[in-house]
Design an enzyme around this catalytic site. Structure first.
Site, short mmCIF file in Angstrom:
data_model
loop_
_atom_site.label_atom_id
_atom_site.label_comp_id
_atom_site.label_asym_id
_atom_site.label_seq_id
_atom_site.Cartn_x
_atom_site.Cartn_y
_atom_site.Cartn_z
N ASP A 277 -8.50 -8.56 -1.95
CA ASP A 277 -7.88 -8.71 -0.62
C ASP A 277 -8.93 -8.85 0.49
OD1 ASP A 277 -5.37 -8.56 -1.71
OD2 ASP A 277 -4.99 -6.48 -1.10
N ARG B 127 -9.75 7.82 5.83
CA ARG B 127 -9.55 6.61 6.64
C ARG B 127 -10.11 6.68 8.05
NH1 ARG B 127 -9.51 3.06 2.74
NH2 ARG B 127 -7.52 2.69 1.73
N ASP C 183 -2.23 3.22 5.61
CA ASP C 183 -3.64 3.01 5.97
C ASP C 183 -3.82 2.20 7.25
OD1 ASP C 183 -4.65 4.54 3.88
OD2 ASP C 183 -4.54 2.88 2.47
N SER D 237 -2.76 -1.15 -7.69
CA SER D 237 -3.58 -0.98 -6.49
C SER D 237 -4.23 0.40 -6.58
CB SER D 237 -2.70 -1.08 -5.24
OG SER D 237 -3.42 -0.61 -4.12
N1 ARG Z 1 -0.31 7.06 -0.72
C1 ARG Z 1 -1.64 7.49 -0.42
C2 ARG Z 1 -1.83 7.57 1.05
O1 ARG Z 1 -1.03 7.12 1.80
C3 ARG Z 1 -2.67 6.60 -1.08
C4 ARG Z 1 -2.85 5.27 -0.46
C5 ARG Z 1 -3.82 4.46 -1.22
N2 ARG Z 1 -4.25 3.32 -0.45
C6 ARG Z 1 -4.40 2.13 -0.96
N3 ARG Z 1 -4.77 1.18 -0.13
N4 ARG Z 1 -4.17 1.83 -2.22
O2 ARG Z 1 -2.80 8.15 1.49
#
Ligand code: ARG
Length: 401
Positions: A16, A95, A124, A173
């Site tokens: 991505d 993040r 995110d 992912s």
């Molecule tokens: N569900 C988790 C969160 O919101 C993990 C997210 C993982 N992020 C990703 N871009 N695959 O923190």
């Protein structure tokens, strides 16, 4: 007509964000794309790969080591027993830190905008953009804006001379850092589907874990883990070690339905051996040293703390205030806990603190330091209203009959 020319891209090295590089030039008209990869303890070859690809496809690349700062945040998390609906918050906590590092580069480079590869369905985007907007940056989110499919991305990458590591089909992912690894998407989106064993990388199948249990001693100072089995080490090393030891015993697997900030429910699989061991041990030590009322109230604080982290709202003043409360309670959370690791379970089996509120000479069946007869009066008052209520109810019944 685009007036902007320079964009900084938060870069993981995956498909991505790599596709974002030519997109930012072609579709968004930037003259210069700068990639930034922030090291928060993801596997070394992932960092190396990102660096390689950033150098190759972008105009300039930065790799920033934020592991120490991430560990500082994880210490706060441990003190808060941080967990949202059973998720240990690895991605969530990282993040804003990643975003801060990206902003530092963007300011240094006098970039006109910051780009990221998040979709419009997850958390995110919110966690990143809260920080980007805080510093007044324009945000570009190609994945969210363009609704791209994987096939399109692969084709587009090929057209732009980007080698796609598509030989091995990657159906999920994945996001990982020092604290946790998450696996979502693909077949896992069906909540009736049992995850195949091969989604797990940090943890062994608990049923195939060693037949011998292992006892690990974890020492805490003011709520922070400082040593394993009497060997002092920094947080980074300590967490890595516990991930290895715990992973071997199949500890820290989670398969759950999670409520995202946007309200969407999602099926998430996580692995996090060190997190499970440390939080279990830390909670156990707190039970020894904190008062009943502190423990009860701290649960409420912890819930609020975790929600702020999950929502990416750690810049809210409430976060500082909660941490101040937590730090006050942690003044006495010093001592050690021994946990037994066995086929996926972690069980506290011994604990010690110089600041313990537990007094065996008071509690023991075998001592007379407190005269038990004093309890008789207490007991006569205890439950009084309930007993009166019972009488009141009989009166009520007879009055209406
Ligand atoms: N569900 C988790 C969160 O919101 C993990 C997210 C993982 N992020 C990703 N871009 N695959 O923190």
């Amino acid at each position: 007509m685009h007036v902007m020319s320079k964009v900084v891209l938060s870069y993981s090295g995956g498909l991505d964000t790599t596709v974002c590089i030519p997109l930012l030039r072609e579709k968004y008209g930037f003259d210069e794309v700068i990639t930034v990869t922030v090291d928060i303890g993801q596997p070394e070859d992932e960092i190396r790969k990102a660096e390689e690809r950033g150098r190759k496809y972008a105009d300039k690349h930065y790799t920033i080591d934020a592991r120490k700062e991430y560990v500082e945040l994880l210490f706060k998390l441990i003190k808060a027993n941080g967990e949202y609906e059973g998720y240990v918050l690895g991605t969530a906590l990282a993040r804003p830190l990643i975003a801060e590092k990206v902003v530092e580069v963007a300011r240094k480079e006098k970039a006109d905008a910051i780009a990221h590869g998040c979709t419009g369905k997850g958390n995110d985007q919110l966690r990143f953009e809260n920080i980007f907007y805080q510093y007044g940056f324009k945000v570009i989110a190609p994945m969210r804006e363009m609704n791209l499919t994987r096939e399109w991305e692969i084709e587009y990458a090929k057209q732009h001379g980007i080698d796609v590591p598509a030989t091995k089909e990657k159906p999920y992912s994945i996001d990982e850092n020092l604290w946790s690894r998450s696996i979502e998407g693909g077949k896992l989106e069906d909540p009736t589907f049992i995850p195949p064993e091969d989604i797990w990388e940090w943890t062994s199948d608990p049923s195939k874990a060693p037949d011998e249990p292992e006892i690990v001693k974890i020492e805490f100072e003011r709520g922070i883990p400082v040593a394993i089995n009497d060997e002092e080490m920094d947080g980074l090393e300590l967490i890595k070690r516990l991930n290895a030891i715990g992973g071997k015993h199949g500890i820290g697997r989670t398969d759950m339905i999670e409520d995202r900030v946007l309200g969407l429910k999602s099926r998430e699989c996580y692995e996090h051996p060190a997190a499970t061991i440390l939080i279990t041990a830390h909670r156990d030590l707190e039970k020894l040293v904190l008062s009943r009322r502190e423990l009860k109230f701290k649960r409420i604080v912890e819930e609020e703390w975790a929600e702020l982290v999950y929502y990416g709202l750690t810049n809210d003043p409430l976060f500082e205030a909660l941490n101040a409360f937590i730090d006050k309670t942690q003044e006495r959370v010093t001592g050690w806990v021994m946990v037994k690791l066995f086929k996926g379970s972690v069980m506290p089996v011994a604990r010690f603190s110089p600041y313990s509120l537990y007094k065996p000479e008071l509690t023991s069946f075998d001592t007379t330091a407190i005269d038990q007869r004093f309890a008789e009066g207490f007991s006569k008052f205890h439950g009084l209203q309930g007993r009166i209520y019972k009488d009141v109810m009989s009166k009520l019944k007879s009055d209406f009959n």
